[in-house]
Each structure stands twice: as structure tokens, then as C-alpha cells.
Design a protein around this motif. Structure first.
Motif, mmCIF file in Angstrom:
data_model
loop_
_atom_site.group_PDB
_atom_site.id
_atom_site.type_symbol
_atom_site.label_atom_id
_atom_site.label_comp_id
_atom_site.label_asym_id
_atom_site.label_seq_id
_atom_site.Cartn_x
_atom_site.Cartn_y
_atom_site.Cartn_z
ATOM 1 N N UNK A 52 0.831 -1.200 0.000
ATOM 2 C CA UNK A 52 0.000 0.000 0.000
ATOM 3 C C UNK A 52 0.870 1.255 0.000
ATOM 4 N N UNK A 53 1.944 1.224 0.786
ATOM 5 C CA UNK A 53 2.855 2.367 0.815
ATOM 6 C C UNK A 53 3.547 2.561 -0.534
ATOM 7 N N UNK A 54 3.961 1.461 -1.169
ATOM 8 C CA UNK A 54 4.640 1.556 -2.464
ATOM 9 C C UNK A 54 3.698 2.091 -3.542
ATOM 10 N N UNK A 55 2.453 1.629 -3.553
ATOM 11 C CA UNK A 55 1.519 2.119 -4.568
ATOM 12 C C UNK A 55 1.173 3.585 -4.334
ATOM 13 N N UNK A 56 1.057 3.990 -3.069
ATOM 14 C CA UNK A 56 0.788 5.405 -2.770
ATOM 15 C C UNK A 56 1.971 6.276 -3.201
ATOM 16 N N UNK A 57 3.185 5.796 -2.950
ATOM 17 C CA UNK A 57 4.375 6.543 -3.333
ATOM 18 C C UNK A 57 4.502 6.632 -4.865
ATOM 19 N N UNK A 58 4.203 5.539 -5.561
ATOM 20 C CA UNK A 58 4.267 5.541 -7.029
ATOM 21 C C UNK A 58 3.256 6.516 -7.616
ATOM 22 N N UNK A 59 2.075 6.598 -7.024
ATOM 23 C CA UNK A 59 1.062 7.534 -7.498
ATOM 24 C C UNK A 59 1.489 8.969 -7.249
ATOM 25 N N UNK A 60 2.014 9.242 -6.069
ATOM 26 C CA UNK A 60 2.420 10.606 -5.740
ATOM 27 C C UNK A 60 3.583 11.081 -6.600
ATOM 28 N N UNK A 61 4.513 10.190 -6.936
ATOM 29 C CA UNK A 61 5.691 10.572 -7.705
ATOM 30 C C UNK A 61 5.492 10.441 -9.216
ATOM 31 N N UNK A 62 4.314 9.952 -9.655
ATOM 32 C CA UNK A 62 4.032 9.832 -11.078
ATOM 33 C C UNK A 62 4.706 8.647 -11.746
ATOM 34 N N UNK A 63 4.931 7.580 -10.997
ATOM 35 C CA UNK A 63 5.599 6.404 -11.546
ATOM 36 C C UNK A 63 4.612 5.350 -12.030
ATOM 37 N N UNK A 64 3.330 5.557 -11.894
ATOM 38 C CA UNK A 64 2.344 4.510 -12.184
ATOM 39 C C UNK A 64 2.425 4.024 -13.621
ATOM 40 N N UNK A 65 2.584 4.947 -14.577
ATOM 41 C CA UNK A 65 2.640 4.548 -15.986
ATOM 42 C C UNK A 65 3.875 3.707 -16.267
ATOM 43 N N UNK A 66 5.003 4.107 -15.728
ATOM 44 C CA UNK A 66 6.238 3.350 -15.962
ATOM 45 C C UNK A 66 6.169 1.969 -15.319
#
Length: 161
Positions: A52-66
Motif C-alpha cells: 500500500x505504501x509503495x503504490x501510494x508513493x508511485x502515485x504521488x511521484x508519477x511512476x504509475x505509468x512506468x
């Protein structure tokens, strides 16, 4: 307990009033600005699962697409199946277009026929909108062109025998 209160009152101590330098009673915070325990309810300070922390961090930093693009490459065998994965490898994923290189021209033709099913499998495994279309390439032939100058013509054909 009553006897202790009476003795404290006889010495001049009032209940609820602390003497200077005395330690605080159990359950009271020493510093009023200090954070207290979160309690039995849900709080943002509670321990969180790593996913959950990793997915929240990926969303906040804009890494979701990559990360979604990386899942296509990392889970290619699971997404398309072992047989297809043996003969086809993903090469690039740019702006929703997945470039796939086939091991032979026959497999390139087969992948073009299976393209719709492969897109559905990838969308089910990774998410909709990650791969919108596929570009399928056959194997690359060797280039006989060497050097900066080239003479137009048929080039080498049956020159080996």
C-alpha cells in the motif's frame, strides 16, 4: 487508597496538583506538544502494509505509468502464454503501442492473427489502456550494405555456391 489520600492531605498535598520536580503519573504525557498514542481507531501513524505504501508513493511521484509498462515486460510469459512467449519478445512500449519481435515470419503472421486476443489478455493482466495497439515485426535480415557508398542493383544473391 483512602488512607494514602488522607496522609497526603495531612502533609499539605492537594489531589491532582503536582509538586515541582515530581514525575508525572502513569498515563499522562510529559510534554503537551508530544504526540500521544493513536488509540484503537485507524490512524495515519499506524503501521501500513508495504504494498500500500509503495503504490501510494508511485502515485504521488508519477511512476504509475512506468510501473505498468514494466509489468508488460516482466510478466510477458504469464500474460501471453509460454508458447507465444517462446517465439515473440516485447521490444518497446511507447504511447500505448507495444512493439513485438517474432522469431520467424510465420510467427509474425500468427501473432497478427492473434493480436486481438493478446491485447485482451494483456489488458486483463496489467490494466486497460496500458497497451492500446501492437506492432508486430518479423526477424531482421542481415544487411549486406557495408560502408558509406552503395551501388544500386540486385546485390548478392546466390553467391555462395
Amino acid at each position: 487508597m483512602q488512607a494514602a489520600r488522607e496522609r497526603a492531605a495531612a502533609r499539605g498535598h492537594e489531589p491532582g496538583v503536582r509538586r515541582p520536580g515530581a514525575k508525572p503519573a502513569l498515563g499522562r504525557a510529559q510534554n503537551p506538544r508530544r504526540r500521544r498514542w493513536s488509540g484503537p481507531g485507524v490512524d495515519e501513524r499506524d503501521p501500513q502494509p508495504l504494498g500500500r505504501l509503495a503504490s501510494r508513493m508511485a502515485t504521488q511521484l508519477g511512476w504509475s505509468d512506468r510501473l505498468a509498462n514494466g509489468q508488460v515486460f516482466g510478466q510477458w510469459t504469464r500474460l501471453v502464454g509460454e508458447e507465444v512467449a517462446e517465439h515473440a519478445q516485447p521490444v518497446a512500449l511507447k504511447e500505448g503501442e507495444l512493439t513485438v519481435r517474432a522469431s520467424s515470419t510465420a510467427w509474425a503472421t500468427q501473432l497478427r492473427l492473434l493480436q486481438r486476443q493478446l491485447l485482451a489478455k494483456i489488458a486483463a493482466g496489467v490494466g486497460h489502456g496500458v497497451v492500446k495497439r501492437m506492432r508486430i515485426q518479423g526477424p531482421t535480415a542481415p544487411s549486406w550494405r557495408k560502408g558509406p557508398r552503395h551501388v544500386p542493383g540486385r546485390g548478392p544473391r546466390d553467391t555462395y555456391g
